[in-house]
Design an enzyme around this catalytic site. Structure first.
Site, PDB file in Angstrom:
ATOM      1  N   HIS A 259     -42.562 -12.783 -47.734  1.00  0.00           N
ATOM      2  CA  HIS A 259     -42.285 -14.285 -49.029  1.00  0.00           C
ATOM      3  C   HIS A 259     -42.919 -12.458 -50.123  1.00  0.00           C
ATOM      4  O   HIS A 259     -43.887 -12.897 -50.920  1.00  0.00           O
ATOM      5  CB  HIS A 259     -44.023 -14.683 -49.124  1.00  0.00           C
ATOM      6  CG  HIS A 259     -43.537 -15.762 -47.739  1.00  0.00           C
ATOM      7  ND1 HIS A 259     -44.512 -17.057 -47.888  1.00  0.00           N
ATOM      8  CD2 HIS A 259     -42.549 -16.402 -47.585  1.00  0.00           C
ATOM      9  CE1 HIS A 259     -43.952 -17.992 -46.990  1.00  0.00           C
ATOM     10  NE2 HIS A 259     -43.061 -17.760 -46.972  1.00  0.00           N
TER      11      HIS A 259
HETATM   12  C1  LIG Z   1     -36.300 -15.175 -42.283  1.00  0.00           C
HETATM   13  C2  LIG Z   1     -36.907 -15.620 -43.618  1.00  0.00           C
HETATM   14  C3  LIG Z   1     -38.516 -16.518 -43.881  1.00  0.00           C
HETATM   15  C4  LIG Z   1     -38.983 -17.227 -44.859  1.00  0.00           C
HETATM   16  N1  LIG Z   1     -38.876 -18.506 -44.725  1.00  0.00           N
HETATM   17  C5  LIG Z   1     -39.339 -19.487 -45.987  1.00  0.00           C
HETATM   18  C6  LIG Z   1     -40.058 -20.958 -45.496  1.00  0.00           C
HETATM   19  O1  LIG Z   1     -39.795 -21.895 -44.462  1.00  0.00           O
HETATM   20  N2  LIG Z   1     -40.057 -21.840 -46.800  1.00  0.00           N
HETATM   21  C7  LIG Z   1     -40.131 -21.309 -48.100  1.00  0.00           C
HETATM   22  O2  LIG Z   1     -39.892 -21.415 -49.255  1.00  0.00           O
HETATM   23  N3  LIG Z   1     -39.757 -19.667 -47.533  1.00  0.00           N
HETATM   24  C8  LIG Z   1     -39.172 -19.352 -46.652  1.00  0.00           C
HETATM   25  N4  LIG Z   1     -39.139 -17.265 -47.088  1.00  0.00           N
HETATM   26  C9  LIG Z   1     -38.586 -17.123 -48.502  1.00  0.00           C
HETATM   27  C10 LIG Z   1     -37.381 -17.349 -49.585  1.00  0.00           C
HETATM   28  O3  LIG Z   1     -36.534 -17.969 -48.285  1.00  0.00           O
HETATM   29  C11 LIG Z   1     -37.613 -16.301 -49.644  1.00  0.00           C
HETATM   30  O4  LIG Z   1     -38.231 -16.237 -51.104  1.00  0.00           O
HETATM   31  C12 LIG Z   1     -36.743 -16.696 -51.389  1.00  0.00           C
HETATM   32  O5  LIG Z   1     -35.428 -17.069 -50.740  1.00  0.00           O
HETATM   33  C13 LIG Z   1     -36.508 -15.302 -52.144  1.00  0.00           C
HETATM   34  O6  LIG Z   1     -35.452 -16.092 -53.401  1.00  0.00           O
HETATM   35  P1  LIG Z   1     -34.815 -14.579 -54.769  1.00  0.00           P
HETATM   36  O7  LIG Z   1     -33.597 -15.795 -54.918  1.00  0.00           O
HETATM   37  O8  LIG Z   1     -35.568 -14.288 -54.785  1.00  0.00           O
HETATM   38  O9  LIG Z   1     -34.099 -13.664 -53.357  1.00  0.00           O
HETATM   39  P2  LIG Z   1     -33.015 -14.271 -52.230  1.00  0.00           P
HETATM   40  O10 LIG Z   1     -32.213 -15.365 -52.001  1.00  0.00           O
HETATM   41  O11 LIG Z   1     -32.658 -12.955 -51.311  1.00  0.00           O
HETATM   42  O12 LIG Z   1     -31.358 -14.186 -52.909  1.00  0.00           O
HETATM   43  C14 LIG Z   1     -31.311 -12.382 -53.475  1.00  0.00           C
HETATM   44  C15 LIG Z   1     -29.616 -12.177 -53.546  1.00  0.00           C
HETATM   45  O13 LIG Z   1     -28.984 -11.154 -54.188  1.00  0.00           O
HETATM   46  C16 LIG Z   1     -28.122 -10.593 -52.835  1.00  0.00           C
HETATM   47  N5  LIG Z   1     -28.636  -9.085 -53.464  1.00  0.00           N
HETATM   48  C17 LIG Z   1     -28.909  -8.819 -53.540  1.00  0.00           C
HETATM   49  N6  LIG Z   1     -28.988  -7.333 -53.485  1.00  0.00           N
HETATM   50  C18 LIG Z   1     -27.816  -7.278 -54.537  1.00  0.00           C
HETATM   51  C19 LIG Z   1     -26.996  -6.531 -55.405  1.00  0.00           C
HETATM   52  N7  LIG Z   1     -27.108  -5.378 -55.304  1.00  0.00           N
HETATM   53  N8  LIG Z   1     -25.654  -6.615 -55.530  1.00  0.00           N
HETATM   54  C20 LIG Z   1     -25.623  -8.740 -55.463  1.00  0.00           C
HETATM   55  N9  LIG Z   1     -26.303  -8.591 -54.673  1.00  0.00           N
HETATM   56  C21 LIG Z   1     -26.978  -8.418 -53.748  1.00  0.00           C
HETATM   57  C22 LIG Z   1     -28.431 -10.942 -51.496  1.00  0.00           C
HETATM   58  O14 LIG Z   1     -27.749 -10.505 -51.078  1.00  0.00           O
HETATM   59  C23 LIG Z   1     -29.685 -12.336 -52.051  1.00  0.00           C
HETATM   60  O15 LIG Z   1     -27.720 -12.903 -51.383  1.00  0.00           O
HETATM   61  C24 LIG Z   1     -38.365 -17.215 -45.707  1.00  0.00           C
HETATM   62  C25 LIG Z   1     -37.593 -15.531 -46.430  1.00  0.00           C
HETATM   63  C26 LIG Z   1     -37.062 -15.496 -44.942  1.00  0.00           C
HETATM   64  C27 LIG Z   1     -36.272 -14.250 -45.352  1.00  0.00           C
END
Ligand SMILES: Cc1cc2nc3c(=O)[nH]c(=O)nc-3n(C[C@H](O)[C@H](O)[C@H](O)COP(=O)(O)OP(=O)(O)OC[C@H]3O[C@@H](n4cnc5c(N)ncnc54)[C@H](O)[C@@H]3O)c2cc1C
Length: 537
Positions: free
Chosen positions: A470
């Site tokens: 997280h």
């Molecule tokens: C194994 C795991 C289990 C989890 N379990 C839960 C759960 O059960 N419930 C819950 O609420 N939360 C859970 N979480 C946390 C939750 O999934 C994250 O907090 C949430 O997905 C974050 O969203 P985000 O949009 O900030 O980032 P992300 O969803 O990580 O998205 C970032 C995106 O940007 C892309 N990216 C990165 N760098 C670049 C770049 N330079 N150029 C282009 N693209 C790029 C990545 O590939 C990715 O697709 C879990 C996370 C993980 C990894």
């Protein structure tokens, strides 16, 4: 690559990016590009819920980041999984639907972030919800974000609910009311036994829109600025540099590890740090990459007897075959299983006004995700401190977008966090010692019942602690006078026109629960602010 131009350029197609792509293209007035470094989510294990077992630690789906050695973890480095695919971490996560506590958002509002109190964000959570309960004062129906009950129960987990109750933790029928205190099965982001990622829920319905362009395998290097305004991004596609121009805004939604790294490569961050890497400073914002917060899970393991656990079921080939068949025919059974099915929220001591511990109870045990399950029947009573006081950081090591940043979570750095760690192991023991568990003859395999003092428990917490995935807070919102704030309440980067960060990085304080749906809510609010601004200009 020749330049392409769009009204909005969204960088990162994860939980937040998929929402932004949908909302910004919805009214048909604006052209939108969604740039994702990973590939399409066209692999079966992104859709069958237990697929996280194969996706985590796999270069096809995970960035394979590692943390620095962490003093509070007795020097250990951790694997730090992040989804690398359309859907981002929501394509590989544990699917738990959790909003956090009303007090989390009221705290954000009270630090000067108008519009972020619980009463403000509740309607946003409800608007995109499709909850199995149907519509009501606390839940929505008919939206893109499907929420269901788990399709599997375990006798040992049902007993844990009884044990928690006799230890003073009431049953909870719903963790998403603003108070998550209690014990019960988690709701999950699934639809009829399939994972419901942000790509499934938000991006897929928008894919046919002529004004939305989704590009995969595009690594965003940096934001291009002219006279203090974002004009587009520099990218690498198949290693070849190119440019994508933005007429109106660039929105970073690359997650709490990558968004601060993109900012730093763009010259936005701590001035001294950037200069030492030879990067020209566009805007001195020392909060970029600071303030990393994460939930550290401690994983006490109990050997049990007289009751089925996944450890033993998974060892039997016949049972495994039956699980596959059950899934194919009924979309039920172990393949629909989120790693943690049962949750409990409670307070480690009277010092806390609301629950500061979350349990994720699993009918299985292993040394770490990616390893085989243990060869004996056991359950894991994972527990994390929901509001850690330690702060870590994420910073680039070089100007090269292909270099992984240095991630220093700094777990257990504060005396308070070490004390909560000791209290949380004791709390797990208290529940496991209740009469409802006695028939299973629980035996503490980890950390070991002989460890009792605060100091011993805090030290062993460093041995058994690991991320619960997280990370947040690395480009946080705050008031203009706040020296570590990176974003204003509308997620605009201070001092750079036409640039926002809308993802988990924006949280000033981590929410008291899993972070995916709070991130999706942030993306909803960002989209509304962007469209409002565009409509007025
Ligand atoms: C194994 C795991 C289990 C989890 N379990 C839960 C759960 O059960 N419930 C819950 O609420 N939360 C859970 N979480 C946390 C939750 O999934 C994250 O907090 C949430 O997905 C974050 O969203 P985000 O949009 O900030 O980032 P992300 O969803 O990580 O998205 C970032 C995106 O940007 C892309 N990216 C990165 N760098 C670049 C770049 N330079 N150029 C282009 N693209 C790029 C990545 O590939 C990715 O697709 C879990 C996370 C993980 C990894």
């Amino acid at each position: 690559m020749s330049d392409q131009e769009f009204d909005f350029v969204v960088c990162g197609g994860g939980s937040a990016g998929c929402v932004l792509a949908n909302r910004l293209s919805e009214n048909g007035k604006y052209t939108v590009a969604l740039l994702e470094a990973g590939g399409k989510d066209d692999w079966i294990w992104f859709h069958i819920p237990v697929g996280y077992l194969f996706a985590i630690g796999n270069p096809r789906s995970d960035w394979l980041f590692r943390t620095e050695g962490t003093p509070g973890l007795n020097g250990r480095e951790l694997a730090y999984p992040r989804g690398k695919v359309l859907g981002g971490s929501s394509a590989i996560n544990a699917m738990i639907y959790m909003r956090g506590q009303a007090a989390d958002y009221d705290r954000w509002r009270d630090m000067g972030l108008d519009g972020w109190g619980w009463d403000d964000v509740l309607p946003v959570f409800k608007r995109h919800e499709d909850n199995w309960r149907g519509a009501g004062p606390l839940h929505g129906a008919g939206g893109e974000w499907r929420i269901e009950q788990p399709r599997l129960r375990w006798r040992v987990l049902d007993s844990f609910i009884e044990a928690a109750e006799s230890a003073g933790i009431p049953r909870s029928e719903d963790f998403n009311t603003g108070s998550n205190e209690g014990c019960g099965y988690f709701d999950v982001n699934q639809k009829r036994g399939r994972r419901w990622s942000a790509a499934r829920g938000f991006l897929r319905p928008a894919l046919g829109r002529p004004n939305l362009t989704v590009m995969t395998d595009v690594l965003v290097d940096r934001v291009l600025t002219e006279a203090g305004r974002a004009r587009g991004v520099g990218i690498l596609r198949g290693g070849v540099p190119g440019t994508i121009r933005a007429r109106r805004e660039v929105i970073l939604s690359a997650g709490a590890v990558a968004s601060p790294a993109i900012l730093e490569r763009s010259g936005i961050g701590d001035g001294g740090r950037l200069q030492s890497l030879g990067i020209a400073v566009v805007r001195d914002l020392p909060g970029v990459g600071a303030n990393l917060q994460d939930h550290l899970q401690l994983r006490p393991i109990y050997k049990v007897a007289n009751v089925p656990t996944m450890n033993m079921l998974y060892r039997s080939l016949l049972r495994r075959g039956m699980m596959g068949l059950e899934y194919l025919l009924l979309r039920r059974g172990a393949l629909t299983m989120a790693p943690s099915q049962l949750g409990a929220f409670t307070r480690s001591s009277d010092r806390h006004a609301t629950p500061n511990l979350q349990f994720h109870v699993q009918p299985l045990s292993l040394d770490k995700f990616g390893d085989a399950m243990h060869g004996f029947p056991a359950i894991t009573v994972s527990v994390c401190n929901l509001r850690p006081t330690s702060r870590g950081s994420v910073h680039i090591r070089s100007r090269d977008a292909r270099d992984a940043p240095a991630i220093a979570p700094n777990y257990l750095a504060s005396e308070e966090d070490r004390l909560v760690a000791a209290e949380s192991i004791r709390c797990a023991r208290r529940i496991m010692h209740q009469p409802a568990m006695a028939g299973y003859r629980p035996e503490e395999f980890r950390p070991g019942a002989h460890l009792e003092s605060d100091a011993d428990l805090a030290r062993v917490a460093g041995d058994i602690g690991t991320t619960i995935f997280h990370p947040v807070g690395t480009a946080r919102m705050g008031a203009a006078a706040d020296p570590l704030a990176v974003l204003d309440k509308d997620l605009r980067v201070f001092g750079v026109e036409g640039l926002r960060v809308a993802d988990a990085s924006a949280m000033p304080f981590i929410t008291s629960g899993n972070t995916n749906s709070p991130t999706i809510m942030i993306a909803e609010k960002a989209s509304a602010a962007i469209l409002q601004h565009a409509g007025a200009n």
